[in-house]
Design a protein around this motif. Structure first.
Motif, mmCIF file in Angstrom:
data_model
loop_
_atom_site.group_PDB
_atom_site.id
_atom_site.type_symbol
_atom_site.label_atom_id
_atom_site.label_comp_id
_atom_site.label_asym_id
_atom_site.label_seq_id
_atom_site.Cartn_x
_atom_site.Cartn_y
_atom_site.Cartn_z
ATOM 1 N N GLY A 105 0.795 -1.318 0.066
ATOM 2 C CA GLY A 105 -0.092 -0.076 0.024
ATOM 3 C C GLY A 105 0.784 1.212 0.043
ATOM 4 O O GLY A 105 2.082 1.160 -0.345
ATOM 5 N N GLY A 106 0.635 2.375 0.317
ATOM 6 C CA GLY A 106 1.075 3.588 0.380
ATOM 7 C C GLY A 106 1.840 4.000 1.700
ATOM 8 O O GLY A 106 2.485 5.088 1.633
ATOM 9 N N GLU A 107 1.779 3.134 2.573
ATOM 10 C CA GLU A 107 2.330 3.392 3.786
ATOM 11 C C GLU A 107 3.806 3.325 3.797
ATOM 12 O O GLU A 107 4.344 2.512 2.901
ATOM 13 C CB GLU A 107 1.898 2.889 4.978
ATOM 14 N N SER A 108 4.810 4.187 4.649
ATOM 15 C CA SER A 108 6.172 3.729 4.670
ATOM 16 C C SER A 108 6.592 3.809 6.269
ATOM 17 O O SER A 108 6.214 4.689 7.064
ATOM 18 C CB SER A 108 6.681 5.130 4.054
ATOM 19 N N TYR A 109 7.333 2.773 6.478
ATOM 20 C CA TYR A 109 8.081 2.743 7.554
ATOM 21 C C TYR A 109 9.730 2.693 7.657
ATOM 22 O O TYR A 109 10.294 2.073 6.687
ATOM 23 C CB TYR A 109 7.632 1.348 8.553
ATOM 24 N N GLU A 110 10.388 3.388 8.528
ATOM 25 C CA GLU A 110 11.658 3.107 8.657
ATOM 26 C C GLU A 110 12.463 2.013 9.315
ATOM 27 O O GLU A 110 13.602 1.580 8.939
ATOM 28 C CB GLU A 110 12.080 4.674 9.090
ATOM 29 N N THR A 111 11.648 1.596 10.456
ATOM 30 C CA THR A 111 12.194 0.484 11.044
ATOM 31 C C THR A 111 11.531 -0.666 11.397
ATOM 32 O O THR A 111 10.022 -0.606 11.046
ATOM 33 C CB THR A 111 12.470 1.000 12.486
ATOM 34 N N ALA A 112 11.941 -1.835 11.813
ATOM 35 C CA ALA A 112 11.080 -2.955 12.114
ATOM 36 C C ALA A 112 10.444 -2.699 13.229
ATOM 37 O O ALA A 112 9.274 -3.303 12.997
ATOM 38 C CB ALA A 112 12.246 -4.034 12.264
#
Length: 136
Positions: A105-112
């Protein structure tokens, strides 16, 4: 059926169905979801032991035993008209897509940690939806 080096998923399904058929194995045919509980627990423990020992050859075999559990439970459910292994796969695929909006989808995460936090939130939302009778 002769033994060969590699088999397909379709062949695995055929093997499990034959084991549970009238011409199959009496023990396999007699199994129920309930009677297989201990087997499933034991196989999970064996997978964990192989991981702890970093024994990849044994891990491969033990994961196969877990897959056998999935296949047997799915075959029993199919015989009872509840669900098929294909439905198990579809439910899992939908869940993985839904719980990974940063990949699909369109979300973004930087870390686990962010990814795990979002996973937990989505899982909580799914449980709430099921409690309210909403099918996912």
């Amino acid at each position: 059926m002769e033994t060969k080096e590699k088999y397909t998923f379709e062949e695995l399904k055929e093997i499990i169905a034959k084991l549970r058929s009238d011409h199959g194995c009496p023990w396999d045919k007699a199994q129920t979801h309930e009677s297989m509980r201990k087997c499933l627990q034991d196989e999970c423990d064996e997978v964990l032991e192989a991981i702890d020992k970093k024994d990849m050859e044994n891990l491969c075999e033990e994961l196969g035993d877990i897959l056998l559990q999935v296949m047997m439970h799915s075959q029993i459910a199919a015989e009872e008209g509840d669900f098929t292994v294909e439905e198990v796969i579809s439910v899992l695929c939908r869940k993985m897509i839904r719980r990974h909006p940063h990949v699909f989808g369109g979300e973004s995460y930087e870390t686990a940690e962010e990814s795990k936090s979002r996973w937990d939130e989505i899982k909580r939302q799914e449980k709430e939806a099921r409690r309210m009778g909403i099918k996912l």
